[in-house]
Write a protein that holds these residues in place. Sequence first.
Motif, PDB file in Angstrom:
ATOM      1  N   LEU A 164      45.526  55.213  28.787  1.00 29.19           N
ATOM      2  CA  LEU A 164      44.315  54.643  28.183  1.00 29.19           C
ATOM      3  C   LEU A 164      43.404  54.117  29.273  1.00 29.19           C
ATOM      4  CD1 LEU A 164      46.184  52.538  25.464  1.00 29.19           C
ATOM      5  CD2 LEU A 164      45.308  54.865  25.242  1.00 29.19           C
ATOM      6  N   VAL A 165      42.139  54.484  29.175  1.00 27.34           N
ATOM      7  CA  VAL A 165      41.149  54.050  30.162  1.00 27.34           C
ATOM      8  C   VAL A 165      39.944  53.510  29.405  1.00 27.34           C
ATOM      9  CG1 VAL A 165      39.763  54.744  32.163  1.00 27.34           C
ATOM     10  CG2 VAL A 165      41.848  56.032  31.609  1.00 27.34           C
ATOM     11  N   ASN A 166      39.528  52.300  29.709  1.00 24.11           N
ATOM     12  CA  ASN A 166      38.308  51.766  29.100  1.00 24.11           C
ATOM     13  C   ASN A 166      37.119  52.109  29.994  1.00 24.11           C
ATOM     14  OD1 ASN A 166      36.178  50.366  28.042  1.00 24.11           O
ATOM     15  ND2 ASN A 166      37.233  48.397  27.882  1.00 24.11           N
ATOM     16  N   ALA A 200      36.937  49.163  32.578  1.00 28.41           N
ATOM     17  CA  ALA A 200      37.553  49.714  33.796  1.00 28.41           C
ATOM     18  C   ALA A 200      39.060  49.581  33.828  1.00 28.41           C
ATOM     19  CB  ALA A 200      36.972  49.121  35.072  1.00 28.41           C
ATOM     20  N   GLN A 201      39.646  48.770  32.962  1.00 30.69           N
ATOM     21  CA  GLN A 201      41.100  48.622  33.008  1.00 30.69           C
ATOM     22  C   GLN A 201      41.788  49.829  32.388  1.00 30.69           C
ATOM     23  OE1 GLN A 201      41.806  44.724  31.164  1.00 30.69           O
ATOM     24  NE2 GLN A 201      42.103  43.853  33.200  1.00 30.69           N
ATOM     25  N   ARG A 202      42.979  50.086  32.848  1.00 36.66           N
ATOM     26  CA  ARG A 202      43.805  51.151  32.302  1.00 36.66           C
ATOM     27  C   ARG A 202      45.175  50.595  31.918  1.00 36.66           C
ATOM     28  NH1 ARG A 202      41.621  50.862  36.807  1.00 36.66           N
ATOM     29  NH2 ARG A 202      43.072  52.016  38.106  1.00 36.66           N
ATOM     30  N   THR A 232      41.398  45.251  38.221  1.00 38.84           N
ATOM     31  CA  THR A 232      40.355  44.607  37.415  1.00 38.84           C
ATOM     32  C   THR A 232      40.990  43.482  36.615  1.00 38.84           C
ATOM     33  OG1 THR A 232      39.207  46.739  37.254  1.00 38.84           O
ATOM     34  CG2 THR A 232      38.524  45.026  35.716  1.00 38.84           C
ATOM     35  N   LEU A 233      40.404  42.314  36.697  1.00 35.59           N
ATOM     36  CA  LEU A 233      40.952  41.118  36.052  1.00 35.59           C
ATOM     37  C   LEU A 233      39.984  40.624  34.990  1.00 35.59           C
ATOM     38  CD1 LEU A 233      43.056  38.704  36.171  1.00 35.59           C
ATOM     39  CD2 LEU A 233      41.415  37.602  37.706  1.00 35.59           C
ATOM     40  N   LEU A 234      40.484  40.484  33.777  1.00 35.54           N
ATOM     41  CA  LEU A 234      39.650  39.934  32.708  1.00 35.54           C
ATOM     42  C   LEU A 234      39.738  38.418  32.757  1.00 35.54           C
ATOM     43  CD1 LEU A 234      37.876  40.237  30.202  1.00 35.54           C
ATOM     44  CD2 LEU A 234      39.968  40.426  28.841  1.00 35.54           C
ATOM     45  N   MET A 235      38.586  37.778  32.873  1.00 37.73           N
ATOM     46  CA  MET A 235      38.551  36.318  32.941  1.00 37.73           C
ATOM     47  C   MET A 235      37.791  35.762  31.758  1.00 37.73           C
ATOM     48  SD  MET A 235      37.948  35.526  36.938  1.00 37.73           S
ATOM     49  CE  MET A 235      38.194  33.773  36.596  1.00 37.73           C
ATOM     50  N   ASP A 236      38.401  34.783  31.121  1.00 36.57           N
ATOM     51  CA  ASP A 236      37.743  34.115  30.003  1.00 36.57           C
ATOM     52  C   ASP A 236      36.656  33.179  30.491  1.00 36.57           C
ATOM     53  OD1 ASP A 236      38.379  34.758  27.423  1.00 36.57           O
ATOM     54  OD2 ASP A 236      40.384  33.851  27.586  1.00 36.57           O
ATOM     55  N   ARG A 237      35.784  32.802  29.581  1.00 35.21           N
ATOM     56  CA  ARG A 237      34.779  31.790  29.923  1.00 35.21           C
ATOM     57  C   ARG A 237      35.470  30.505  30.363  1.00 35.21           C
ATOM     58  NH1 ARG A 237      32.062  29.525  24.596  1.00 35.21           N
ATOM     59  NH2 ARG A 237      31.517  31.625  24.012  1.00 35.21           N
ATOM     60  N   GLY A 238      34.962  29.916  31.409  1.00 33.14           N
ATOM     61  CA  GLY A 238      35.514  28.648  31.869  1.00 33.14           C
ATOM     62  C   GLY A 238      36.818  28.776  32.646  1.00 33.14           C
ATOM     63  N   GLU A 239      37.319  29.963  32.798  1.00 32.45           N
ATOM     64  CA  GLU A 239      38.636  30.140  33.418  1.00 32.45           C
ATOM     65  C   GLU A 239      38.549  30.216  34.948  1.00 32.45           C
ATOM     66  OE1 GLU A 239      40.577  33.720  32.085  1.00 32.45           O
ATOM     67  OE2 GLU A 239      42.529  33.050  32.828  1.00 32.45           O
ATOM     68  N   THR A 240      39.569  29.672  35.610  1.00 29.54           N
ATOM     69  CA  THR A 240      39.708  29.848  37.054  1.00 29.54           C
ATOM     70  C   THR A 240      40.965  30.671  37.301  1.00 29.54           C
ATOM     71  OG1 THR A 240      38.576  27.800  37.613  1.00 29.54           O
ATOM     72  CG2 THR A 240      40.095  28.655  39.255  1.00 29.54           C
ATOM     73  N   ALA A 241      40.867  31.630  38.196  1.00 33.20           N
ATOM     74  CA  ALA A 241      42.022  32.478  38.505  1.00 33.20           C
ATOM     75  C   ALA A 241      42.081  32.674  39.996  1.00 33.20           C
ATOM     76  CB  ALA A 241      41.905  33.833  37.816  1.00 33.20           C
ATOM     77  N   GLU A 242      43.306  32.750  40.500  1.00 35.84           N
ATOM     78  CA  GLU A 242      43.455  33.049  41.908  1.00 35.84           C
ATOM     79  C   GLU A 242      44.069  34.433  42.051  1.00 35.84           C
ATOM     80  OE1 GLU A 242      44.896  30.932  45.987  1.00 35.84           O
ATOM     81  OE2 GLU A 242      45.929  30.392  44.142  1.00 35.84           O
ATOM     82  N   ILE A 243      43.461  35.249  42.898  1.00 35.07           N
ATOM     83  CA  ILE A 243      44.029  36.568  43.153  1.00 35.07           C
ATOM     84  C   ILE A 243      44.417  36.650  44.629  1.00 35.07           C
ATOM     85  CG2 ILE A 243      42.733  37.673  41.302  1.00 35.07           C
ATOM     86  CD1 ILE A 243      40.893  38.893  43.501  1.00 35.07           C
ATOM     87  N   ALA A 244      45.412  37.481  44.911  1.00 35.04           N
ATOM     88  CA  ALA A 244      45.858  37.644  46.296  1.00 35.04           C
ATOM     89  C   ALA A 244      46.216  39.098  46.539  1.00 35.04           C
ATOM     90  CB  ALA A 244      47.070  36.753  46.575  1.00 35.04           C
ATOM     91  N   PHE A 245      45.928  39.557  47.746  1.00 36.59           N
ATOM     92  CA  PHE A 245      46.228  40.951  48.099  1.00 36.59           C
ATOM     93  C   PHE A 245      46.342  41.061  49.609  1.00 36.59           C
ATOM     94  CE2 PHE A 245      41.976  41.918  49.724  1.00 36.59           C
ATOM     95  CZ  PHE A 245      41.219  40.925  49.112  1.00 36.59           C
ATOM     96  N   VAL A 246      46.939  42.152  50.041  1.00 31.57           N
ATOM     97  CA  VAL A 246      47.012  42.438  51.468  1.00 31.57           C
ATOM     98  C   VAL A 246      45.805  43.313  51.817  1.00 31.57           C
ATOM     99  CG1 VAL A 246      48.374  43.458  53.330  1.00 31.57           C
ATOM    100  CG2 VAL A 246      49.514  42.344  51.391  1.00 31.57           C
ATOM    101  N   ALA A 247      44.970  42.816  52.715  1.00 33.67           N
ATOM    102  CA  ALA A 247      43.762  43.551  53.115  1.00 33.67           C
ATOM    103  C   ALA A 247      44.171  44.620  54.132  1.00 33.67           C
ATOM    104  CB  ALA A 247      42.745  42.584  53.705  1.00 33.67           C
TER     105      ALA A 247
END
Length: 463
Positions: free
Chosen positions: A220-222, A262-264, A421-436
Amino acid sequence: MKPVTRRTFGRGMVAALALGGLRPTSVHAQAAPDLTARESLHQLAPATYPQTQVWGYDGTVPGPVIRLPQGGRLTRRFVNELPQAGTIHWHGIRIDNAMDGVPGLTQDAVAPGETFQYDFTVPDAGTYWYHPHNRSYEQMARGLSGALIVEEADGGPEVDSDEVLLLDDWRLTEEGQIAGGFGNMHDWAHAGRIGNWITVNGTPEWHRSVQQHSRHRLRLVNTANARIFTLEAQGLAGWVVALDGMPLDAPQPLGRLVLAPAQRADIIVDVTADIGEEAFLVSFERDGGYAIASFDVTAAARSERLGTPAPLAPNPVPQLGRLEDARTAKLLMEGGAMGRMSGAMMGGRMMGMRDMAGAGKVWAFNGMADMPEQPLVTAERGESVRIEITNDTAWPHAMHLHGHHFRRIAADGTAGALRDTLLMDRGETAEIAFVADNPGDWLLHCHMLEHSAGGMMTWLRVV
Ligand code: C2O
Ligand code: CU
């Protein structure tokens, strides 16, 4: 020696004809196949409506499914036969920066009548997709997108069928044509251009005949500009096995599935509905649920369901380093209707919301409505990066990072599934991490296309 098949014979004929023609310089023995963006007609609405004038790849909506093996090389000559400049972005696949298709950052936009050669190796198996990255809020609303499927080296899970389902929504007029108003600032400052017509693979009536207890992989692809799909299966039971192309460590039982733009999700489902009945994929909207895909059950494939599938083999994504040592950055998302932002920097000066809207911007990242000249963060290759993102707006957003998959870090420090792709709600704070680990300049933006065009775009540099 290669056997002479009908296909190679046909190609030889074409080459021979071209050689006999007037433009011998245009004949390259190993020319990449074309992927041509052009106008065409497509029956999007029911047959009682005329065909819709769309923009498609190779004249189809969605574009052709591109399938290749993991580790394989994708070569396509993008031919732009549209009246607008364009590019192709290969969404979610970790490739060479020069092939990422971002105008102004990784390449020049390809002018009408021009071409661009895409050529890269695909490191990861899974479900990816391709779409334009210039005026994407218009070009994708007109139909440009397609699936890019990278097959697992081990052949993948045992299933009776493997289906790609591109979910899209369209804004159609009464005559079944694509509605204009792509630059409508009301859409841009609210939820984006939400359509009034939903299709799967370009049809409102996507349908298959299946057998009871048969097993299917649904990819499934949006591909919608801005619509968030909330999906449920009925008469089908199974597991989510991958998100945004990346295998989950263990298959997760399939429940309600939310897919932001964009999420699958790769799901493996067994047909549990009775013979003679129908199974469905249902999309929940504000005013009820609608079947967007249906499966009629004809006979029994086997007497009972198969067992839980094994997890898909992981892709070669590097392990996160120690988070304490990671390079950090903060991203504040502001603006839009019903927000608190009163203005932002544009063209090097502070502008109020009204003037901003007049200039086509309604959102800001860290107080900037333009694409900033400096990257949000510069990382050394191989370094881990943490970004704390705060959605200080009244709207959900779908934050997409190019060239890398990230994990969401929970408050207790645990890392979630790999995503792009990360879905964020209104008012939400999220931390993401990855290896560059992928050198180059990479976008980070909201994939609600009116939001990114309206100011929600920044970039990172990996050196
Ligand atoms: Cu799907 Cu910046 O892209
Ligand atoms: Cu957004």
